[in-house]
Scaffold this motif. Sequence first.
Motif, PDB file in Angstrom:
ATOM      1  N   UNK A 353     -35.335  33.737 -10.965  1.00 20.38           N
ATOM      2  CA  UNK A 353     -34.006  34.545 -10.315  1.00 20.38           C
ATOM      3  C   UNK A 353     -34.136  34.478  -8.612  1.00 20.38           C
ATOM      4  N   UNK A 354     -34.675  35.564  -8.048  1.00 18.42           N
ATOM      5  CA  UNK A 354     -34.903  35.606  -6.793  1.00 18.42           C
ATOM      6  C   UNK A 354     -33.640  35.207  -6.066  1.00 18.42           C
ATOM      7  N   UNK A 355     -33.653  34.186  -5.352  1.00 16.10           N
ATOM      8  CA  UNK A 355     -32.491  33.867  -4.462  1.00 16.10           C
ATOM      9  C   UNK A 355     -32.071  32.437  -4.870  1.00 16.10           C
ATOM     10  N   UNK A 356     -32.266  32.098  -5.886  1.00 15.99           N
ATOM     11  CA  UNK A 356     -32.102  30.576  -6.335  1.00 15.99           C
ATOM     12  C   UNK A 356     -30.467  30.614  -6.785  1.00 15.99           C
ATOM     13  N   UNK A 357     -30.022  29.585  -6.261  1.00 17.44           N
ATOM     14  CA  UNK A 357     -28.610  29.050  -6.268  1.00 17.44           C
ATOM     15  C   UNK A 357     -28.220  28.629  -7.816  1.00 17.44           C
ATOM     16  N   UNK A 358     -28.038  29.381  -8.915  1.00 18.95           N
ATOM     17  CA  UNK A 358     -28.043  28.922 -10.218  1.00 18.95           C
ATOM     18  C   UNK A 358     -26.790  28.213 -10.423  1.00 18.95           C
ATOM     19  N   UNK A 359     -25.688  28.621  -9.607  1.00 16.67           N
ATOM     20  CA  UNK A 359     -24.258  27.875  -9.778  1.00 16.67           C
ATOM     21  C   UNK A 359     -24.450  26.542  -9.292  1.00 16.67           C
ATOM     22  N   UNK A 360     -24.986  26.723  -8.170  1.00 21.81           N
ATOM     23  CA  UNK A 360     -25.110  25.165  -7.277  1.00 21.81           C
ATOM     24  C   UNK A 360     -26.209  24.391  -7.923  1.00 21.81           C
ATOM     25  N   UNK A 361     -27.067  24.760  -8.761  1.00 20.07           N
ATOM     26  CA  UNK A 361     -28.117  24.195  -9.435  1.00 20.07           C
ATOM     27  C   UNK A 361     -29.364  23.813  -8.569  1.00 20.07           C
ATOM     28  N   UNK A 362     -29.369  24.273  -7.394  1.00 21.27           N
ATOM     29  CA  UNK A 362     -30.413  23.823  -6.386  1.00 21.27           C
ATOM     30  C   UNK A 362     -30.301  24.783  -5.144  1.00 21.27           C
ATOM     31  N   UNK A 363     -31.248  25.123  -4.460  1.00 23.54           N
ATOM     32  CA  UNK A 363     -31.521  25.790  -3.233  1.00 23.54           C
ATOM     33  C   UNK A 363     -31.649  27.183  -3.513  1.00 23.54           C
ATOM     34  N   UNK A 364     -32.157  28.180  -2.434  1.00 29.98           N
ATOM     35  CA  UNK A 364     -32.423  29.386  -2.212  1.00 29.98           C
ATOM     36  C   UNK A 364     -31.558  30.115  -1.528  1.00 29.98           C
ATOM     37  N   UNK A 365     -30.104  29.962  -1.597  1.00 24.09           N
ATOM     38  CA  UNK A 365     -29.199  30.491  -0.478  1.00 24.09           C
ATOM     39  C   UNK A 365     -28.440  31.474  -1.261  1.00 24.09           C
ATOM     40  N   UNK A 366     -28.622  32.151  -2.576  1.00 21.43           N
ATOM     41  CA  UNK A 366     -28.186  33.058  -3.035  1.00 21.43           C
ATOM     42  C   UNK A 366     -28.432  34.647  -2.480  1.00 21.43           C
ATOM     43  N   UNK A 367     -27.784  34.770  -1.365  1.00 17.73           N
ATOM     44  CA  UNK A 367     -28.380  36.197  -0.669  1.00 17.73           C
ATOM     45  C   UNK A 367     -27.631  37.318  -1.753  1.00 17.73           C
ATOM     46  N   UNK A 368     -28.245  38.653  -1.407  1.00 21.22           N
ATOM     47  CA  UNK A 368     -27.921  39.570  -2.089  1.00 21.22           C
ATOM     48  C   UNK A 368     -28.426  40.827  -1.346  1.00 21.22           C
ATOM     49  N   UNK A 369     -27.774  42.145  -1.647  1.00 19.77           N
ATOM     50  CA  UNK A 369     -28.419  43.221  -1.249  1.00 19.77           C
ATOM     51  C   UNK A 369     -28.107  44.241  -2.248  1.00 19.77           C
ATOM     52  N   UNK A 370     -28.957  45.256  -1.867  1.00 22.38           N
ATOM     53  CA  UNK A 370     -29.142  46.676  -2.905  1.00 22.38           C
ATOM     54  C   UNK A 370     -27.668  47.283  -2.715  1.00 22.38           C
ATOM     55  N   UNK A 371     -26.838  47.080  -1.849  1.00 20.39           N
ATOM     56  CA  UNK A 371     -25.592  47.775  -1.666  1.00 20.39           C
ATOM     57  C   UNK A 371     -24.558  46.904  -0.915  1.00 20.39           C
ATOM     58  N   UNK A 372     -23.305  46.951  -1.259  1.00 21.82           N
ATOM     59  CA  UNK A 372     -22.202  45.997  -1.028  1.00 21.82           C
ATOM     60  C   UNK A 372     -21.381  45.479  -1.720  1.00 21.82           C
ATOM     61  N   UNK A 373     -21.780  44.049  -1.915  1.00 27.90           N
ATOM     62  CA  UNK A 373     -20.782  43.446  -2.699  1.00 27.90           C
ATOM     63  C   UNK A 373     -21.208  43.713  -4.347  1.00 27.90           C
ATOM     64  N   UNK A 374     -20.573  44.476  -4.934  1.00 28.09           N
ATOM     65  CA  UNK A 374     -20.713  44.787  -6.535  1.00 28.09           C
ATOM     66  C   UNK A 374     -20.819  43.494  -7.367  1.00 28.09           C
ATOM     67  N   UNK A 375     -19.824  42.747  -7.242  1.00 30.60           N
ATOM     68  CA  UNK A 375     -19.775  41.491  -8.136  1.00 30.60           C
ATOM     69  C   UNK A 375     -21.165  40.641  -7.985  1.00 30.60           C
ATOM     70  N   UNK A 376     -21.587  40.565  -6.623  1.00 29.26           N
ATOM     71  CA  UNK A 376     -22.756  40.004  -6.434  1.00 29.26           C
ATOM     72  C   UNK A 376     -24.031  40.696  -7.079  1.00 29.26           C
ATOM     73  N   UNK A 377     -24.060  42.047  -7.052  1.00 26.17           N
ATOM     74  CA  UNK A 377     -25.072  42.801  -7.670  1.00 26.17           C
ATOM     75  C   UNK A 377     -25.127  42.667  -9.316  1.00 26.17           C
ATOM     76  N   UNK A 378     -23.850  42.499 -10.006  1.00 32.47           N
ATOM     77  CA  UNK A 378     -23.898  42.148 -11.025  1.00 32.47           C
ATOM     78  C   UNK A 378     -24.198  41.060 -11.651  1.00 32.47           C
TER      79      UNK A 378
END
Length: 395
Positions: A353-378
């Motif tokens: 998992x980590x910051x791997x971009x599963x939607x794009x199938x490659x890369x580690x640009x899936x940024x996320x935070x503990x707070x903020x974008x609820x949809x991203x957290x989900x």
Amino acid sequence: LGGCRDGGPFHAARGWLGPSVRLRARPRQAWRARPGSLRVVPGVFISDVFARPVKVLDPDRHVEVTCSIDAARLPSCPLRVEAVLTGRSRIIARASRSLQIEKTGKTDAALTLSKLGNVKLWNVNSPHLYEVKVILSADGKPLDEYQTRIGFRDARFEVDGFFLNGRRFRIFGLDRHELYPYVGFAMPPRALRRDAELLRRTFNCNFVRCSHYPQSEAFLDACDELGLMVWEELPGWQYLGDAAWKERALRDVQSMVRRDRNRPSVVIWGVRINESRNDPELYRKTKEAADALDGSRPTSGTMTPSSTRNWLENRENWNQDVFAFDDYHAAADGSVGIAKPIPGVSYFLAEVVGQFNYSGRRGFNAKYRRAGDVELQMQQALRHAQAHDRAAAYP
């Protein structure tokens, strides 16, 4: 030296730093560091104790205690070394022996604590701890003492799974960094302990990987007490340096094992630099160093697709006990993909998992935070759930 000025109370430091040196706080920047300690010892003292529980699942279980005595001078009389095992302030076993120091420097003394049929095993739900105290004395007068905690548990990584105290046990865990926003590595012990409580009691983890360096003793103390099993590894990330650098990596393995080999929570040593290229000579040495200081735990280190290339054909150069893999790949539908375990080896899924971009199938640009974008957290939470669920499909 925060008050060091010309003619000030710390003027003696100027001769060491040089006459033109000043120590000033940088504007709007806090100075922070990890805690340190200063121990005052006598001329002959106990520098280290390794209390290793042996055959813990058998009626004749015992503890092999190795005491390192460091002497700056030769004592005028024989010394006495005594080891005492206690639990809840009750003495369970004790052993002692006389010791003649014949040279300055380090001398090892071995004792065995036996008749331990009634001790309780350490496990994730009942993390029973015991204390070993070693007392060094001369002519009946104590010179020094050393205390450490231990637990009685048997942890084994086999081809068909992980076994805790003889029973097959499913690992459910997360990786942890000890780097905090704004304060870096300088969080106080209470916050470090709180992290262990969150992992164990809120996230229901039974395992944590300390990535990618030995972490605070406060955090590891809490892991011992809470029943949170630990993968601990030497510091580093991908990079391998020259011969001098590798000698320091070997030293780091030795320091890590010496510091934490009495902890029941630590069940595996990571002796490969995280996600590094294969270096058979280096990783043979790091494994041998860990085994020499503590032969009771297996060794491992994370592999990646590049380091596993042609791995099966060259397994004799692998050197480790447990195969660990950082698995970052997407399934066909863009969800979390989990590779099948490699037949014939103990298999550990170290990262996913980590910051791997599963939607794009490659890369580690899936940024996320503990707070903020609820949809991203989900989305992040669901991917962690997918990873654990799909890994659990392989018994």
